[in-house]
Enzyme design. Structure first.
Site, PDB file in Angstrom:
ATOM      1  N   ARG A 116     -15.147   0.733   9.761  1.00 12.73           N
ATOM      2  CA  ARG A 116     -14.501   1.493   8.852  1.00 12.73           C
ATOM      3  C   ARG A 116     -15.172   1.961   7.835  1.00 12.73           C
ATOM      4  O   ARG A 116     -15.046   3.389   7.469  1.00 12.73           O
ATOM      5  CB  ARG A 116     -13.177   0.843   8.327  1.00 12.73           C
ATOM      6  CG  ARG A 116     -12.224   1.402   7.461  1.00 12.73           C
ATOM      7  CD  ARG A 116     -11.144   1.037   7.350  1.00 12.73           C
ATOM      8  NE  ARG A 116     -11.155  -0.266   6.667  1.00 12.73           N
ATOM      9  CZ  ARG A 116     -10.410  -1.320   5.644  1.00 12.73           C
ATOM     10  NH1 ARG A 116      -9.136  -0.525   5.551  1.00 12.73           N
ATOM     11  NH2 ARG A 116     -10.673  -2.159   5.200  1.00 12.73           N
ATOM     12  N   ASN A 164      -2.505   9.038  -4.534  1.00 18.85           N
ATOM     13  CA  ASN A 164      -1.887   9.153  -3.331  1.00 18.85           C
ATOM     14  C   ASN A 164      -0.215   9.437  -3.725  1.00 18.85           C
ATOM     15  O   ASN A 164       0.082   9.131  -4.854  1.00 18.85           O
ATOM     16  CB  ASN A 164      -1.943   7.957  -2.618  1.00 18.85           C
ATOM     17  CG  ASN A 164      -1.389   7.717  -1.370  1.00 18.85           C
ATOM     18  OD1 ASN A 164      -1.134   8.613  -0.460  1.00 18.85           O
ATOM     19  ND2 ASN A 164      -0.256   6.607  -1.287  1.00 18.85           N
ATOM     20  N   ASP A 173      -0.519   1.237  -0.764  1.00 21.28           N
ATOM     21  CA  ASP A 173       0.328   1.690  -1.672  1.00 21.28           C
ATOM     22  C   ASP A 173       0.622   0.931  -3.088  1.00 21.28           C
ATOM     23  O   ASP A 173       1.622   0.407  -3.645  1.00 21.28           O
ATOM     24  CB  ASP A 173       1.576   1.503  -0.949  1.00 21.28           C
ATOM     25  CG  ASP A 173       1.737   2.272   0.221  1.00 21.28           C
ATOM     26  OD1 ASP A 173       1.038   3.246   0.342  1.00 21.28           O
ATOM     27  OD2 ASP A 173       2.565   1.825   1.527  1.00 21.28           O
ATOM     28  N   GLY A 187       0.336  18.540   6.863  1.00 23.82           N
ATOM     29  CA  GLY A 187      -0.043  18.711   5.307  1.00 23.82           C
ATOM     30  C   GLY A 187       1.119  19.397   4.371  1.00 23.82           C
ATOM     31  O   GLY A 187       0.861  20.270   3.789  1.00 23.82           O
ATOM     32  N   SER A 188       2.323  18.752   4.446  1.00 21.34           N
ATOM     33  CA  SER A 188       3.489  19.261   3.827  1.00 21.34           C
ATOM     34  C   SER A 188       3.013  19.336   2.324  1.00 21.34           C
ATOM     35  O   SER A 188       3.157  20.149   1.646  1.00 21.34           O
ATOM     36  CB  SER A 188       4.744  18.733   4.235  1.00 21.34           C
ATOM     37  OG  SER A 188       5.705  18.775   3.422  1.00 21.34           O
ATOM     38  N   HIS A 217       3.668   8.290  -2.069  1.00 21.06           N
ATOM     39  CA  HIS A 217       4.001   7.511  -1.421  1.00 21.06           C
ATOM     40  C   HIS A 217       5.724   7.913  -1.450  1.00 21.06           C
ATOM     41  O   HIS A 217       6.356   7.845  -2.511  1.00 21.06           O
ATOM     42  CB  HIS A 217       3.908   6.006  -1.919  1.00 21.06           C
ATOM     43  CG  HIS A 217       4.543   5.013  -0.952  1.00 21.06           C
ATOM     44  ND1 HIS A 217       4.158   4.786   0.233  1.00 21.06           N
ATOM     45  CD2 HIS A 217       5.469   4.221  -1.072  1.00 21.06           C
ATOM     46  CE1 HIS A 217       4.984   3.670   0.990  1.00 21.06           C
ATOM     47  NE2 HIS A 217       5.940   3.494  -0.036  1.00 21.06           N
TER      48      HIS A 217
END
Length: 218
Positions: free
Chosen positions: A69, A111, A149, A15-16, A113
């Protein structure tokens, strides 16, 4: 003061980037607060880190749903709803999300990336950047779409690729940029300044002079 938006952070490891978001949220003027951290991996280091800040944590173990899923995501989605979550930030969450889940959180799911999208989607971005000989590399925060992405870009930060760089040295500089741009992107989204229009992100009050300035974050 405007009520702060409730944020959930999804992690799979240490969790940086989550930590950088937590730091930003400690400012009372920041428009968001992290009220829940969920990991798909029991014992992920980031869970303990979040708990140290008094943030509620939970685990939804994806291995309990080996063939379904969407069943995993429905449990995940129910936890988010139970906590009144308004936006979700992925921070090293190593699961591909289905179109069903992405649709539930359309334009409320972001998100980060470690590459300048649309270049270098997927894994091993720093190695691939060096192999291709690019002169700039960096990180991207984007709204999540059903494709990996992919999705409207909110903010990017770039670093020069230096002679003698290794994946580790380049990755360390990119990570420093990630820690700068992710809190800024969440601020733009939570405050309503960042809006998706025709698959592009428009930023309210954006400085028109930005077009005349190159952004390289050392």
């Amino acid at each position: 003061m405007t009520e702060r938006k409730k944020i959930a952070v999804l992690i799979s490891g240490r969790g940086s980037n989550m930590a950088s978001l937590i730091s930003a949220c400690m400012d009372p003027a920041y428009p968001a607060e992290i009220t829940l951290v969920i990991s798909n991996r029991p014992g992920a280091a980031g869970l303990e880190r979040a708990a140290e800040f008094g943030i509620e944590t939970a685990t939804v173990d994806h291995t309990e749903f080996p063939r379904d899923r969407e069943a995993f995501e429905r449990v995940l989605n129910e936890k988010l709803k139970q906590h009144g979550i308004e936006f979700v930030a992925l921070a090293g969450f190593m699961r591909l999300l289905s179109p069903w889940f992405v649709t539930q959180w359309r334009e409320r799911l972001i998100n980060i990336h470690p590459a300048l999208l649309p270049s270098f989607k997927g894994l091993h971005t720093h190695e691939r950047a060096l192999e291709e000989g690019v002169k700039l590399h960096g990180a991207t925060v984007h709204f999540v779409s059903a494709e990996m992405d992919d999705g409207p870009i909110i903010i990017q930060g770039a670093v020069p690729v230096l002679d003698g760089d290794t994946p580790d040295t380049l990755g360390a500089r990119v990570l420093a940029v990630e820690h700068q741009i992710y809190p800024k992107a969440l601020e733009l989204v939570a405050s309503g300044q960042a809006k998706v229009k025709d698959q592009r992100v428009a930023i309210a009050g954006e400085d028109a002079d930005l077009a005349d300035r190159a952004l390289i974050v050392p």
